[in-house]
Design an enzyme around this catalytic site. Structure first.
Site: not given
Ligand code: PAF
Length: 276
Positions: A33-34, A58, A144
């Site tokens: 995905g990345h 987060q 994504g």
């Molecule tokens: O989706 C993620 O991997 C994270 O929430 C992000 C956007 C890199 C922010 O830390």
């Protein structure tokens, strides 16, 4: 490929590179995905920078920050093989020095769904993404659609602050049986994996159900199907306006998405699909 670890190195690199900059923010533990985001960025920009930063802001204290998979060497190799130009990999103290006091919060759209179960999550995301955007100053940034609410929250932040970056949502990448790829899938046991793989089929069925049922009936049916498949708990399963993520009463011409968050043991899975 350059690996940039300090703001000083990043700034020097940004002064040196020319043309359009594509940016792929990640927390590492990279999967297909990345890589699809990075590939799209490479295709559409002169230079691609990916960030790898497991953002403590987060994660709630009860979440998996400490055990979140960290695979930097492997990630760096994958990005280099693809043709990414640089990785921005700051330390926690580079991003959040002891006297860091600011946050970015997008009200409304970040307070529903994921925002209910994870009240600090989006504030952590918008704060870090805003900071990364200011540091990297890309022309385009790639996220994504798997994290659909996150994408919409970030697009709202960019709109509200007039940030001159095009935020591009990229398709969910699924395994051969339709499970949306996620760095957290590594936590699933083989039995859980077999259950998790049914989620996509259940969500897909929503497009058929809306033809003969009202919104509440569809949601109830999907809830039953998810529990019957063997999931332990449902956080939400809901049909929403794709634009605002507000609840919908009836199926009209607007684009509708079905969004789900569910648990297998302590692993929380999210997914979503277009319904109409
Ligand atoms: O989706 C993620 O991997 C994270 O929430 C992000 C956007 C890199 C922010 O830390």
């Amino acid at each position: 490929m350059r690996i940039l670890k300090t703001l000083k190195e990043l700034r020097a690199y940004r002064e040196f590179v020319k043309g359009s900059i594509g940016f792929v923010p990640t927390m590492g533990a990279l999967h297909e995905g990345h890589l699809s985001l990075a590939q799209k960025s490479i295709d559409e920009n002169d230079v691609t920078i990916a960030s790898i930063f497991v953002n403590p802001a987060q994660f709630a204290p009860n979440e998996d920050f400490d055990k979140y998979p960290r695979t930097f060497e492997k990630d760096a190799q994958l990005l280099e093989d693809l043709g990414v130009d640089a990785i921005w990999a700051p330390s926690v103290s580079e991003i959040y020095p002891n006297d860091f006091k600011s946050t970015v919060r997008v009200s409304g759209i970040s307070e529903m769904l994921e925002g209910v179960s994870r009240p600090h999550f989006f504030e952590g995301v918008t704060t870090i993404v805003n900071k990364l955007f200011m540091q990297v100053q890309p022309s385009r940034a790639y996220f994504g659609v798997k994290d659909y609410q996150q994408l919409r929250v970030i697009q709202k932040m960019v709109e509200d602050f007039n940030i001159p970056i095009e935020v591009i949502g990229c398709p969910v990448i699924r395994d051969e049986e339709g499970l949306a790829l996620s760095s957290r899938n590594v936590y699933l046991t083989p039995t859980d994996l077999a259950i998790a793989r049914q989620l996509n089929v259940i969500l897909e069925h929503a497009s058929v159900l809306v033809k003969s049922m009202n919104v509440q009936e569809v949601e109830k049916q999907l809830e039953n199907d998810i529990l019957k498949a063997g999931f332990d708990k449902i956080d939400y399963i809901t049909l929403r306006s794709a634009q605002t993520l507000e609840e919908i009463k009836t199926v009209t011409d607007q684009e509708i998405r079905v969004l789900v968050a569910t648990y297998l043991g302590s692993v929380r899975l999210i997914d979503n699909r277009v319904v109409i």
